[in-house]
Structures are given as C-alpha cells and as structure tokens.
Scaffold this active site. Structure first.
Site, PDB file in Angstrom:
ATOM      1  N   LYS A  39       0.842  -1.198   0.000  1.00  0.00           N
ATOM      2  CA  LYS A  39       0.000   0.000   0.000  1.00  0.00           C
ATOM      3  C   LYS A  39       0.880   1.251   0.000  1.00  0.00           C
ATOM      4  CE  LYS A  39      -0.175  -0.387   5.017  1.00  0.00           C
ATOM      5  NZ  LYS A  39      -0.939  -0.845   6.171  1.00  0.00           N
ATOM      6  N   TYR A 251      15.275  30.400   7.211  1.00  0.00           N
ATOM      7  CA  TYR A 251      14.028  31.023   7.675  1.00  0.00           C
ATOM      8  C   TYR A 251      14.018  31.177   9.189  1.00  0.00           C
ATOM      9  CZ  TYR A 251      11.685  30.516   3.151  1.00  0.00           C
ATOM     10  OH  TYR A 251      11.325  30.628   1.843  1.00  0.00           O
TER      11      TYR A 251
HETATM   12  C1  LIG Z   1      -0.145  -1.700   6.836  1.00  0.00           C
HETATM   13  C2  LIG Z   1      -0.755  -2.967   7.262  1.00  0.00           C
HETATM   14  C3  LIG Z   1       0.032  -4.114   7.402  1.00  0.00           C
HETATM   15  C4  LIG Z   1       1.544  -4.088   7.331  1.00  0.00           C
HETATM   16  O1  LIG Z   1       2.026  -3.530   8.544  1.00  0.00           O
HETATM   17  P1  LIG Z   1       3.581  -3.365   8.860  1.00  0.00           P
HETATM   18  O2  LIG Z   1       3.580  -2.872  10.251  1.00  0.00           O
HETATM   19  O3  LIG Z   1       4.100  -2.343   7.901  1.00  0.00           O
HETATM   20  O4  LIG Z   1       4.220  -4.674   8.679  1.00  0.00           O
HETATM   21  C5  LIG Z   1      -0.614  -5.301   7.682  1.00  0.00           C
HETATM   22  N1  LIG Z   1      -1.970  -5.354   7.836  1.00  0.00           N
HETATM   23  C6  LIG Z   1      -2.744  -4.253   7.747  1.00  0.00           C
HETATM   24  C7  LIG Z   1      -4.208  -4.372   7.947  1.00  0.00           C
HETATM   25  C8  LIG Z   1      -2.170  -3.021   7.472  1.00  0.00           C
HETATM   26  O5  LIG Z   1      -2.940  -1.933   7.418  1.00  0.00           O
END
Ligand SMILES: *Cc1c(COP(=O)(O)O)cnc(C)c1O
Length: 357
Positions: A39, A251
């Site tokens: 993702k 800044y």
């Molecule tokens: C993002 C996510 C993962 C992976 O999690 P990590 O901590 O990056 O290994 C697994 N399951 C779900 C539902 C997630 O949202």
C-alpha cells in the site's frame, strides 16, 4: 555533469531477501504463507517496481489500501497473484482486475453476498478502526447465512501494539481472534504484520502481512534491526559559503553561527519528504562522518554545517538516509516513525533501483 537533484536508491534484492527471511521466520513459527503490504506505493518506494520484484522472489499475496492502488498493480503483476484491498470497494468497481475486497462491516458483507467472489473478512479485535466489531462478529457467528455465495479466502485481524512485545494487548487480540474464529465458518486466517512475526507462535497464521520490515524498517524497535537496509538517499550540495560568526542561517534566523562557519545548501526540503520537524535536529552523512543540519528545513533546500568537513564542496553528495542514518534514525530525529519517513519521500528524486537477477 554533477547531480542537481537527490538520488534515491532502492535495493530490490534487499527487499526480496527481507521477504524470504520473513517467510522462513513464519515457517519456523508454524505459520503458512507470507504476503506483502505494498500500500501507499510500497511505502513510498514504488509499487510498480517493488511488487514484481517480490513476485519474482515467490510472493503471491499483495495488500493495498485503496482500489486505485490495486487497479494500478494488476497490470504490473499479471493475472495470478492475489491483490487484496484493505479498505474494500463496491462490487463491480474493480472491473476485470480480479481484486479481492476486504469486508469491514455487515454492510460490506451484504453488498458482496451472492456475488460468488473471493473476499477477506476483517474482524476488529482491538483497534476500533476497521473490521467487524466484536458484537457484529458474534452476530455473524450466530447466523453466518450472509456469507453465502462468496468465498472467504482469509479471516483477518490487525495488531495494534505488535511493536511492543510486552504489551498485553497482543495476547488479548490473539485470544479474541481465536475465540471468534472458532465460532465462524472455518477459513484460513491472516494475522501478523511485520512486528507480529517477532512475537512467537501465537501470532502465526495461514498468511502473514508484513510491510515495513520488507523495506528495511526495524520490526523490533529497541533491538538490533534484523532486516537488510533497502533505502539510500543522497542529495547534492548546490552551494557552499563561508560566513562569519553571528550570521543567521535560513528562515526565522533560527540558527546563528557560533563561530566562523561553512554552510552547505543541499537540494532537498520538506516538499521532498525531508520533514520540517528535522529542523536543527537531523544529521547527514559524508564519508562515514556525521554532518549536522542547521537552521530550518525549507520547502526545497536544507543547510548543513560543513565547517569540519573541508572535502565537501559544490557537487558533493550528502547522504540523508542510508545504512549509517537509517529511516528509523531519521524518524527519531523528526519525532515520528520510519513508516512516515518512507511514505513521505517525494517525487523529485532520481530513483535508482538495484537488482542483480
Ligand atoms: C499496513 C498494514 C500491514 C503491514 O504492517 P507493517 O507494520 O508495515 O508490517 C498489515 N496489515 C494491515 C491491515 C495493514 O494496514
């Protein structure tokens, strides 16, 4: 010609090796398959390159958050691998892409009932975020007829505190998950994220779903990182100037040179995901030495005190993320987590993917 933009190097071999090591670890826990969370564009590293590299290593199960991510991934992966959409989507929305929705509510189940499609069923065991509430899961256990006419490929839940092995939430969620599963129609199940793969046998499942550890983030905070580093970000020095003591930099004039200083300005700022909260706190690396960031991070530029690094001249590269200054360490300097450092990486870097096979 010298680089004028940053170079983001992503080691696809290391990602594949990290996946293989997690698969071996899950097998050692008594678990089954290991998928990959890709993702958010594979945590900012480029799902179109990362997912095929994982598929070549043997990964067959991919998790995205959104429908659009799944649609983009299907052509890159071909028809076989399972692409599961964590946030769900309405029937028909995936056209011919054959994506698998995660059903997060009784409404989702009703919408997909009778479609004949493969689905995942998400039970909330302690996050109060997505998934069937315990009451909704109990109701479904009492009357599973809404599940008719679809194939539940996996029943899943997600750990809230897996990166804290001592947190009692982990055992609580494992117990709730087991109790609910025992009452629902039998199906394979999916449990551990990256950190969950380091919690022991109670967290093994038919399908683990690691993300961050594939990308080199430490799934065991506070202990040595068992994963191979994946990301290296180097940015070019655009200018170096000598300033007298008392000269403000950047800044807000938030940093004032305490001595005659040399200031190197590099081509990366918060628009590139070099977070503004790093202002005055980050370090870069050059020739295995720390180089302190001074003053505020601007949108496109940051400034480093290179007084003690005479070899740094215009065109030199300063490493912002790398083995000596990992995404986890940068996150600590920024007051956030490595996940945010990676997913914030901007689009203005030249991306170089290294892959031997
Ligand atoms: C993002 C996510 C993962 C992976 O999690 P990590 O901590 O990056 O290994 C697994 N399951 C779900 C539902 C997630 O949202």
């Amino acid at each position: 010609m010298a680089e004028t933009s940053g170079v983001l190097t992503i080691d696809l071999d290391a990602i594949a090796a990290n996946w293989a090591s997690l698969r071996a670890r899950h097998a050692g826990m008594g678990g089954g398959e290991v998928g990959a969370a890709v993702k958010a564009d594979a945590y900012g590293l480029g799902a179109a390159r990362v997912a095929p590299a994982l598929a070549a290593a043997g990964c067959r199960h991919f998790f995205v958050a959104q429908l659009s991510e799944g649609m983009a991934l299907r052509p890159a992966l071909g028809p076989e691998p399972m692409i599961m959409v964590l946030n769900g989507f309405p029937p028909g929305a995936d056209e011919e892409a054959g994506l698998i929705p995660v059903l997060n509510s009784p409404g989702d189940i009703a919408a997909w009932s009778g479609t004949g499609r493969d689905v995942l069923l998400h039970l909330d065991t302690g996050m109060a975020r997505l998934g069937l509430t315990p009451a909704e899961a109990e109701a479904l256990a009492a009357d599973p007829s809404p599940l008719k006419g679809m194939r539940v490929r996996y029943v899943m839940t997600h750990l809230a505190c897996a990166d804290e092995p001592q947190n009692p939430m982990n055992a609580t969620q494992a117990a709730r998950f087991a109790a609910l599963r025992a009452r629902l129609p039998t199906a394979p199940f999916s449990f551990a994220n990256s950190a969950g793969l380091f919690l022991g046998r109670d967290f093994a499942s038919s399908l683990a779903r690691p993300g961050c550890a594939l990308y080199g983030i430490n799934p065991t905070p506070g202990r040595p990182n068992p994963m191979r580093p994946v990301v290296r970000l180097s940015v070019p020095v655009l200018q170096v100037r000598d300033i007298p003591a008392g000269t403000p930099v950047g800044y807000g004039a938030s940093w004032v040179a305490p001595r005659p200083s040399r200031i190197a300005t590099v081509a990366a700022g918060y628009a590139d995901g070099y977070l503004r909260s790093l202002s005055g706190r980050a370090i870069g690396r050059h020739n295995w030495q720390d180089v302190p960031l001074v003053g505020r991070v601007s949108m496109d530029l940051s400034t480093f005190d290179v007084t003690d690094h005479p070899a740094i001249t215009p065109g030199s590269m300063i490493e912002l993320i790398g083995p000596g200054n990992s995404a986890d360490e940068v996150a600590l300097q920024a007051g956030t987590i490595g996940y945010e450092v990676l997913t914030a990486l901007g689009t203005r870097y030249r991306r170089a993917y290294t892959q031997t096979a």
